[in-house]
Scaffold this active site. Sequence first.
Site: not given
Length: 381
Positions: A194, A98, A46, A169
């Site tokens: 993406k 978004y 982690r 972004d």
Amino acid sequence: MKYQTTAIHGGRPDDSGKRAVNYPLYLSSTFAQDDVENFKEFVYSRGANPTRASVEKLAADLEGARHGLAFATGMAATSNVFDLLNQGDKVLLNNNVYGGTWRFVSNLFEKRGITYEVVDSLNEYDFERISEDVKMIFVETPSNPLLEITDIRRITQEAKKRGILVAVDNTFMTSYFQRPLELGADIVVYSATKYYAGHSDILAGLVVLNDDELYAKLKFFQNTTGGVLSPFDSFLLARGIKTLGVRLDRHQYNAAKIAEYLESHEAAGKVFYPGLKSNKGYELQRKQASGDGGVLSFLFREDGYDLQKFVNSLHLFGFTVSLGGVESLICKPATMTHESYAKELQEKIGIRQNLLRLAIGIEDAEDLLEDLDQALKKAKK
């Protein structure tokens, strides 16, 4: 090294001793230590995993940056950036971002004691009137779904005078077409699901930055909240990045052809694509980016064409959310990607019920054009 060479040869060197051309996949959750006081770089996955660390460095290398962080999703990346904010802080956002980002801001900021302002045009924003509680400007350019272009350099110059962080972004452009850090931004965020991954088979997010102090904070948030990218998905993300530049060239070539086709077709009321000279942000995009990307939107003329019949008649365009994969997709933002926006806000911004967003893949452009043409002919009333 040039971009495409870095995409293939960047990241951490292979430490397996086997000289593998791909960085090894470490599927271990924990790593044995030799010293009871001084631990190695990797202790528990982690906090850090070798395969994830390699793709994080690769993302940073592509941007010419010092630091990269990989997350389980794009929204995990965005939410960790928002964790930099404190109670009483305020955020400015451009008016179409978004839908997941908007869902986070409009639902979770209030309980954290954070406020926000949606700005119609940051390019025309009067920074002389900005309030002192603004601590971050979050910009998405080109915006989703209307492909509006925000002047990154102007925003960052004004923000730096006032000690305000700028997060961009850059999902639609990637570092292949646009480098916000070089334009003055503090943090760059990606939905790596993406274009970076590129094959519609994993979820991933990236944060890239230069500031050591900000990186330490974000690294702490990443480890504490735990939304990290798994080793296997890190491996797949690195594999996708190797062909990023090649794919984006084809995405853009196809998108430009389709944008030109739609702009001349009576079925399209208006086409939103920064590569069209008719686009308001055309000149600005030329100044701050080296390309226009593979996403475009257009208003469908329902007075002369049947939208449902058009969508149903398409063979090569999947009617679904997302973008950036090798296949072409089409969606209706008002109900599929930006449904979290109130109807009144959708109408104000311009996210209309007849707005369609196309994510153009890397198929042959002629086949895509033929598919659109035959579907429009069938949909004509």
